[in-house]
Design a protein around this motif. Structure first.
Motif, short mmCIF file in Angstrom:
data_model
loop_
_atom_site.label_atom_id
_atom_site.label_comp_id
_atom_site.label_asym_id
_atom_site.label_seq_id
_atom_site.Cartn_x
_atom_site.Cartn_y
_atom_site.Cartn_z
N GLU A 105 53.25 38.73 42.12
CA GLU A 105 52.16 38.62 43.08
C GLU A 105 51.00 37.81 42.50
N LEU A 106 50.67 38.09 41.24
CA LEU A 106 49.58 37.36 40.59
C LEU A 106 49.95 35.89 40.38
N ASN A 107 51.21 35.64 40.07
CA ASN A 107 51.66 34.26 39.90
C ASN A 107 51.52 33.47 41.20
N ALA A 108 51.84 34.12 42.31
CA ALA A 108 51.69 33.45 43.61
C ALA A 108 50.22 33.23 43.94
N MET A 109 49.36 34.16 43.52
CA MET A 109 47.94 34.08 43.81
C MET A 109 47.24 33.02 42.95
N LEU A 110 47.61 32.95 41.67
CA LEU A 110 46.91 32.08 40.72
C LEU A 110 47.67 30.80 40.42
N GLY A 111 48.92 30.75 40.70
CA GLY A 111 49.77 29.63 40.33
C GLY A 111 50.31 28.89 41.54
N PRO A 112 51.62 28.71 41.56
CA PRO A 112 52.58 29.23 40.60
C PRO A 112 52.41 28.61 39.21
N LYS A 113 52.81 29.36 38.19
CA LYS A 113 52.66 28.94 36.81
C LYS A 113 53.35 27.61 36.57
N GLY A 114 52.61 26.66 35.98
CA GLY A 114 53.16 25.36 35.67
C GLY A 114 53.12 24.37 36.82
N ARG A 115 52.61 24.77 37.99
CA ARG A 115 52.53 23.88 39.14
C ARG A 115 51.14 23.27 39.27
N SER A 116 51.06 22.17 39.98
CA SER A 116 49.79 21.46 40.12
C SER A 116 48.77 22.25 40.92
N GLY A 117 49.22 23.17 41.76
CA GLY A 117 48.30 23.94 42.58
C GLY A 117 47.70 25.15 41.90
N ALA A 118 48.07 25.38 40.64
CA ALA A 118 47.57 26.56 39.93
C ALA A 118 46.08 26.41 39.62
N VAL A 119 45.41 27.55 39.40
CA VAL A 119 44.00 27.51 39.04
C VAL A 119 43.86 26.76 37.72
N ASP A 120 42.70 26.16 37.51
CA ASP A 120 42.48 25.34 36.32
C ASP A 120 42.25 26.17 35.06
N LEU A 121 41.66 27.35 35.22
CA LEU A 121 41.34 28.18 34.06
C LEU A 121 41.40 29.65 34.47
N VAL A 122 42.14 30.44 33.71
CA VAL A 122 42.19 31.89 33.91
C VAL A 122 41.54 32.56 32.70
N CYS A 123 40.56 33.40 32.95
CA CYS A 123 39.92 34.18 31.89
C CYS A 123 40.30 35.64 32.09
N ASP A 124 41.14 36.15 31.20
CA ASP A 124 41.67 37.51 31.29
C ASP A 124 40.86 38.41 30.37
N LEU A 125 40.27 39.47 30.91
CA LEU A 125 39.31 40.30 30.19
C LEU A 125 40.00 41.54 29.60
N HIS A 126 39.76 41.76 28.30
CA HIS A 126 40.40 42.88 27.60
C HIS A 126 39.43 43.58 26.66
N ASN A 127 39.71 44.85 26.42
CA ASN A 127 39.03 45.62 25.38
C ASN A 127 40.01 45.98 24.28
N THR A 128 39.47 46.20 23.10
CA THR A 128 40.27 46.66 21.97
C THR A 128 39.53 47.78 21.26
N THR A 129 40.28 48.69 20.66
CA THR A 129 39.65 49.74 19.85
C THR A 129 39.28 49.21 18.47
N ALA A 130 39.75 48.00 18.13
CA ALA A 130 39.44 47.40 16.83
C ALA A 130 38.04 46.80 16.84
N ASN A 131 37.47 46.66 15.65
CA ASN A 131 36.10 46.16 15.50
C ASN A 131 36.09 44.63 15.45
N MET A 132 36.48 44.01 16.57
CA MET A 132 36.65 42.56 16.61
C MET A 132 35.47 41.81 17.19
#
Length: 303
Positions: A105-132
């Motif tokens: 579903e996400l690939n259809a929404m944001l891509g398809p992956k590797g196709r010209s119609g895909a979004v130009d930049l995806v910023c995926d937000l994550h947390n870690t328990t490490a002190n990074m």
């Protein structure tokens, strides 16, 4: 001395996606995307049109709704591992894990992956328990977007870049326990996302960026905890001298683990390395104690 500069023209980044909740218990991204979704689209476009001819389209996505509802990393399987071409394009039969369905579903929404119609930049937000702290994880050392966001004249906010085989650009920030939201971590992530969006607008306006070196790390391997040879139970914890020292050099014979019987196990490598994701909670199930990286200086080739 005359210096020759190579001018490289790159296409504008018209469509950007900001994704939170890929792991449902990493709450900074969940709450930030929910907050961004409250902003009226018309207001955003009006403000952007004042700065550039074509407004920047920012798609805000809550990636794993079911895991978010349950405040779990995932429901059936790790969504972050479901974006290979084989998974996205393979045939489905029988019972399909929820995250595999969601990845398509996400690939259809944001891509398809590797196709010209895909979004130009995806910023995926994550947390870690490490002190990074706050860092960007990019797909490869040829990712010019990450290098220039890092050295943007707007604000030198992001302290480090990691090169690893991951899709798009991941913004990782910690330490924060999973299932918990800390205001300081949320605020830092919000500032990081705004910095990224500001840079995209800055880039789309036709700004020229001077070439310079960039301080980066690249992943070379990961190691597991010491385990009992029969039960496979963990027999040691992170040594106190190493805990919370992500991105700090680990030299040969430095303390690495402290066994539950009190023995110190030392690093037996031949060269200094830089551990990160130290004692990350989510990696216990994956058999990863931390990942090793080496410190590099990469020269940006675009000006």
């Amino acid at each position: 001395i005359n210096k020759c500069h190579l001018m490289v023209c790159l296409p504008r980044l018209s469509r950007v996606a900001v994704c939170g909740g890929t792991h449902g218990n990493e709450l900074s991204g969940v709450y930030l995307v929910r907050e961004l979704l409250k902003v009226k689209k018309g207001v955003m476009e009006k403000e952007e049109e004042q700065e550039e001819e074509e407004p920047l389209s920012v798609l805000k996505v809550l990636s794993n709704p079911r895991a978010m509802q349950q405040c779990r990393r995932y429901v059936d399987t790790d969504l972050n591992r479901c974006f290979t071409h084989a998974t996205l394009n393979g045939l489905t039969s029988g019972t399909v894990p929820y995250e595999m369905i969601r990845s398509r579903e996400l690939n259809a929404m944001l891509g398809p992956k590797g196709r010209s119609g895909a979004v130009d930049l995806v910023c995926d937000l994550h947390n870690t328990t490490a002190n990074m702290g706050l860092c960007l994880i990019a797909y490869s050392d040829c990712d010019w977007i990450c290098t220039f966001i890092l050295k943007s004249p707007i604000k030198n906010h992001i302290p480090s870049i990691l090169w690893e085989s991951m899709a798009s650009v991941t913004m990782e920030i910690g330490p924060q326990p999973h299932g918990v939201a800390r205001s300081t971590v949320y605020t830092a992530m919000k500032a990081g996302v705004q910095h990224m969006l500001d840079w995209v607008c800055f880039f789309n306006s036709g700004t020229l960026f001077e070439g310079e070196s960039v301080d980066v790390f690249t992943m070379i391997k990961h190691i597991d905890y010491p385990r009992d040879s029969e039960t496979r139970n963990i027999t040691a914890a992170v040594h106190p001298h190493l805990q919370d020292r992500d991105f700090c050099p680990l030299h040969p014979e430095d303390p690495l683990f402290q066994t539950f019987s009190g023995e110190t196990l030392r690093y037996k490598g031949n060269e200094p390395l830089y551990p990160f994701f130290i004692n990350e909670c989510a990696y216990y199930e994956k058999g990863i104690f931390f990942k090793f990286i080496i410190h590099l200086y990469i020269c940006k080739h675009i000006s």
